[in-house]
Scaffold this motif. Structure first.
Motif, mmCIF file in Angstrom:
data_model
loop_
_atom_site.group_PDB
_atom_site.id
_atom_site.type_symbol
_atom_site.label_atom_id
_atom_site.label_comp_id
_atom_site.label_asym_id
_atom_site.label_seq_id
_atom_site.Cartn_x
_atom_site.Cartn_y
_atom_site.Cartn_z
ATOM 1 N N ASP A 61 -15.594 -1.904 7.196
ATOM 2 C CA ASP A 61 -14.980 -2.596 8.334
ATOM 3 C C ASP A 61 -13.539 -2.975 8.019
ATOM 4 O O ASP A 61 -12.664 -2.893 8.885
ATOM 5 C CB ASP A 61 -15.776 -3.849 8.686
ATOM 6 C CG ASP A 61 -17.168 -3.520 9.188
ATOM 7 O OD1 ASP A 61 -17.361 -2.427 9.738
ATOM 8 O OD2 ASP A 61 -18.073 -4.363 9.009
ATOM 9 N N CYS A 62 -13.303 -3.395 6.806
ATOM 10 C CA CYS A 62 -11.945 -3.725 6.383
ATOM 11 C C CYS A 62 -11.037 -2.507 6.511
ATOM 12 O O CYS A 62 -9.922 -2.603 7.032
ATOM 13 C CB CYS A 62 -11.950 -4.240 4.947
ATOM 14 S SG CYS A 62 -10.317 -4.668 4.319
ATOM 15 N N ASN A 97 -7.036 1.964 2.567
ATOM 16 C CA ASN A 97 -7.811 2.182 1.350
ATOM 17 C C ASN A 97 -7.582 1.043 0.362
ATOM 18 O O ASN A 97 -8.526 0.537 -0.263
ATOM 19 C CB ASN A 97 -7.419 3.526 0.734
ATOM 20 C CG ASN A 97 -8.217 3.873 -0.498
ATOM 21 O OD1 ASN A 97 -9.442 3.900 -0.470
ATOM 22 N ND2 ASN A 97 -7.526 4.144 -1.598
ATOM 23 N N ALA A 98 -6.335 0.618 0.226
ATOM 24 C CA ALA A 98 -6.015 -0.495 -0.662
ATOM 25 C C ALA A 98 -6.622 -1.799 -0.152
ATOM 26 O O ALA A 98 -7.116 -2.620 -0.934
ATOM 27 C CB ALA A 98 -4.500 -0.630 -0.801
ATOM 28 N N ALA A 99 -6.604 -1.991 1.172
ATOM 29 C CA ALA A 99 -7.199 -3.194 1.750
ATOM 30 C C ALA A 99 -8.691 -3.260 1.447
ATOM 31 O O ALA A 99 -9.222 -4.315 1.074
ATOM 32 C CB ALA A 99 -6.966 -3.218 3.258
ATOM 33 N N PRO A 157 -8.138 -8.912 3.334
ATOM 34 C CA PRO A 157 -6.840 -9.298 2.761
ATOM 35 C C PRO A 157 -5.724 -9.311 3.803
ATOM 36 O O PRO A 157 -5.837 -8.720 4.884
ATOM 37 C CB PRO A 157 -6.594 -8.198 1.723
ATOM 38 C CG PRO A 157 -7.252 -6.991 2.323
ATOM 39 C CD PRO A 157 -8.474 -7.507 3.034
ATOM 40 N N SER A 158 -4.639 -9.958 3.460
ATOM 41 C CA SER A 158 -3.451 -9.969 4.306
ATOM 42 C C SER A 158 -2.616 -8.721 4.024
ATOM 43 O O SER A 158 -2.793 -8.042 3.008
ATOM 44 C CB SER A 158 -2.602 -11.208 4.035
ATOM 45 O OG SER A 158 -2.055 -11.141 2.719
ATOM 46 N N GLU A 199 0.330 -4.788 0.442
ATOM 47 C CA GLU A 199 1.610 -4.197 0.028
ATOM 48 C C GLU A 199 1.928 -4.523 -1.429
ATOM 49 O O GLU A 199 2.570 -3.722 -2.124
ATOM 50 C CB GLU A 199 2.704 -4.673 0.966
ATOM 51 C CG GLU A 199 2.553 -4.095 2.374
ATOM 52 C CD GLU A 199 3.644 -4.506 3.326
ATOM 53 O OE1 GLU A 199 4.332 -5.522 3.022
ATOM 54 O OE2 GLU A 199 3.806 -3.852 4.375
ATOM 55 N N GLN A 200 1.466 -5.671 -1.887
ATOM 56 C CA GLN A 200 1.687 -6.027 -3.289
ATOM 57 C C GLN A 200 0.920 -5.090 -4.213
ATOM 58 O O GLN A 200 1.460 -4.613 -5.207
ATOM 59 C CB GLN A 200 1.250 -7.466 -3.534
ATOM 60 C CG GLN A 200 1.511 -7.926 -4.967
ATOM 61 C CD GLN A 200 1.167 -9.389 -5.169
ATOM 62 O OE1 GLN A 200 0.780 -10.094 -4.241
ATOM 63 N NE2 GLN A 200 1.294 -9.870 -6.405
ATOM 64 N N ILE A 201 -0.356 -4.801 -3.872
ATOM 65 C CA ILE A 201 -1.138 -3.915 -4.723
ATOM 66 C C ILE A 201 -0.614 -2.494 -4.659
ATOM 67 O O ILE A 201 -0.646 -1.755 -5.658
ATOM 68 C CB ILE A 201 -2.645 -3.974 -4.366
ATOM 69 C CG1 ILE A 201 -3.478 -3.309 -5.466
ATOM 70 C CG2 ILE A 201 -2.945 -3.319 -3.038
ATOM 71 C CD1 ILE A 201 -4.979 -3.400 -5.227
#
Length: 303
Positions: free
Chosen positions: A251-252, A275-277, A292-293, A298-300
């Motif tokens: 879902d994310c 994918n990162a989220a 996540p925000s 974007e940080q990861i």
């Protein structure tokens, strides 16, 4: 830049166990927590947390946990004016078991989610909605009505065809982007195994297309995400993380992808971000609370 989600809203009862029970087995629970959930709610939270103005259409019970769930979703930034509160009908519920390794088993009872209809859609203005996002925990006729209305508005229509249901396939021709996991891909393609290699995933996914402009995205768990078009296919590799709870990871991905595409982001970049989220979400317990925000994502990616 806007996302309209039609989907389920549930109260998730999450029980943690050392190992998931086998058929007929009783196991001792370590803990029990209650969270807002449902694929529609989860995906709306993911899109809102990512920064997209997000509206959710759904239904909850008036006499139970429904009003508090609406309040919690609003607290995540989701616009809930299109969520109906119904008398004498219970809010949907999901009973989730999560093992110490992060794997889960889920049983869902629809409740108020089953009442959504084409009439609800017809009474809802869709002007300004760039992306329409649906799943299959609400009745297919309501989803069909939304997607048909979305054509006239020029909206991008995304269907997360989960859970895998026979009526889901009838919606594929109305879909611009179809999102499946390996199990769902195998079910809709009537395979006796789950495709895992990009070449086979691509071949099978293209059999589900009914128009040359469609895209099929297949989530492959820790292996990453395959994106398939008529003339190309690419794999975004999974990120190695320690999973605490995989509930809501799909879902994310869907919500974050919708948020990215609502800004006009390129599809490959949007898949990378989603994918990162999803990788970030499995490192926290719960579904909606783990989304996540955009800043975290974007940080990861920068790292």
């Amino acid at each position: 830049m806007s996302v309209f989600v039609l989907g389920s809203i549930n109260l998730d009862a999450v029980a943690r166990v050392d190992d998931l029970p086998r058929p007929g087995e009783t196991v001792a629970g370590i803990s029990l927590e209650l969270f807002p959930g449902g694929k529609g709610a989860n995906q709306a939270v993911a899109a809102a947390r990512f920064g997209a103005p997000t509206r959710l259409m759904g239904a909850v019970g008036r006499e139970d946990s429904g009003p508090s769930l609406k309040a919690k979703l609003a607290g995540y930034g989701v616009q809930v004016s299109d969520v109906a509160e119904l008398p004498s009908i219970p809010t949907g519920q999901a009973h989730v078991w999560v093992s110490s390794s992060g794997e889960n088993m889920i049983v869902v009872t629809s409740g108020a989610n089953a009442t959504l209809s084409p009439q609800h859609v017809a009474a809802t203005p869709l002007e300004g909605q760039r992306v329409l996002l649906c799943q299959l925990e609400t009745p297919a006729p309501a989803i069909e009505a939304l997607f048909r209305a979305g054509v006239a508005k020029g909206a991008l229509r995304i269907l997360n065809a989960a859970p895998a249901l026979p009526q889901g396939a009838a919606l594929f021709p109305l879909t611009d982007i179809l999102i499946l996991n390996q199990t769902e891909l195998a079910t809709y393609a009537r395979l006796d195994h789950e495709p895992s290699r990009l070449e086979e995933v691509s071949r099978v996914a293209r059999k589900l297309m009914s128009r040359p402009d469609q895209t099929v995205i297949v989530t492959l768990g820790s292996a990453g995400v395959a994106t398939v078009r008529r003339d190309e296919a690419f794999l975004v590799e999974g990120r190695k993380v320690k999973a605490v709870d995989t509930t809501g990871a799909g879902d994310c991905f869907c919500g974050a992808l919708a948020a990215c595409l609502s800004t006009g982001m390129d599809l490959r970049d949007a898949v990378e971000h989603a994918n990162a989220a999803a990788a970030l979400s499995v490192q926290k317990p719960g579904a909606a609370p783990s989304m996540p925000s955009r800043r975290e994502v974007e940080q990861i990616l920068a790292e």
